[in-house]
Write a protein that holds these residues in place. Structure first.
Motif, PDB file in Angstrom:
ATOM      1  N   GLU A  22       0.793  -1.233   0.000  1.00  0.00           N
ATOM      2  CA  GLU A  22       0.000   0.000   0.000  1.00  0.00           C
ATOM      3  C   GLU A  22       0.823   1.278   0.000  1.00  0.00           C
ATOM      4  OE1 GLU A  22      -3.080  -0.005   2.925  1.00  0.00           O
ATOM      5  OE2 GLU A  22      -3.848  -1.942   2.269  1.00  0.00           O
ATOM      6  N   SER A  23       1.976   1.290   0.639  1.00  0.00           N
ATOM      7  CA  SER A  23       2.759   2.527   0.718  1.00  0.00           C
ATOM      8  C   SER A  23       3.861   2.609  -0.339  1.00  0.00           C
ATOM      9  CB  SER A  23       3.372   2.672   2.115  1.00  0.00           C
ATOM     10  OG  SER A  23       4.232   1.586   2.395  1.00  0.00           O
ATOM     11  N   CYS A  24       3.948   1.598  -1.203  1.00  0.00           N
ATOM     12  CA  CYS A  24       4.981   1.557  -2.228  1.00  0.00           C
ATOM     13  C   CYS A  24       4.463   2.184  -3.522  1.00  0.00           C
ATOM     14  CB  CYS A  24       5.386   0.105  -2.478  1.00  0.00           C
ATOM     15  SG  CYS A  24       6.781  -0.094  -3.621  1.00  0.00           S
ATOM     16  N   HIS A  25       5.332   2.931  -4.193  1.00  0.00           N
ATOM     17  CA  HIS A  25       4.923   3.555  -5.454  1.00  0.00           C
ATOM     18  C   HIS A  25       5.713   3.024  -6.643  1.00  0.00           C
ATOM     19  CE1 HIS A  25       8.495   6.107  -5.165  1.00  0.00           C
ATOM     20  NE2 HIS A  25       8.171   6.317  -3.921  1.00  0.00           N
ATOM     21  N   LYS A  42      11.559  -0.334   7.002  1.00  0.00           N
ATOM     22  CA  LYS A  42      11.081   0.345   5.807  1.00  0.00           C
ATOM     23  C   LYS A  42      11.971   0.135   4.608  1.00  0.00           C
ATOM     24  CE  LYS A  42       8.399   4.037   7.752  1.00  0.00           C
ATOM     25  NZ  LYS A  42       7.586   4.960   7.029  1.00  0.00           N
ATOM     26  N   CYS A  53       8.902   2.884   1.318  1.00  0.00           N
ATOM     27  CA  CYS A  53       7.642   2.240   1.698  1.00  0.00           C
ATOM     28  C   CYS A  53       7.807   1.402   2.964  1.00  0.00           C
ATOM     29  CB  CYS A  53       7.136   1.374   0.547  1.00  0.00           C
ATOM     30  SG  CYS A  53       8.237   0.022   0.094  1.00  0.00           S
TER      31      CYS A  53
END
Length: 54
Positions: free
Chosen positions: A12-15, A44, A53
């Protein structure tokens, strides 16, 4: 010439974009790295430049 399909990492927090040929598959989801696939047990980051992330 074959072009690999890319998708977004399931973390979810990875782009990071993920190439199907380099993806880590877990529980039917596609991740950019083992760190993301394992839920960041060591903290992280996925190891890709500019991504923090986790």
């Amino acid at each position: 010439m074959t072009t690999a399909t890319q998708t977004q990492c399931a973390c979810e927090s990875c782009h990071c974009p993920v190439s199907e040929t380099e993806a880590v598959q877990k529980d039917g989801k596609t991740y950019c790295s083992e760190a993301c696939a394992q839920g960041h047990p060591d903290g992280k980051g996925c190891g890709h430049a500019g991504c923090d992330c986790g």
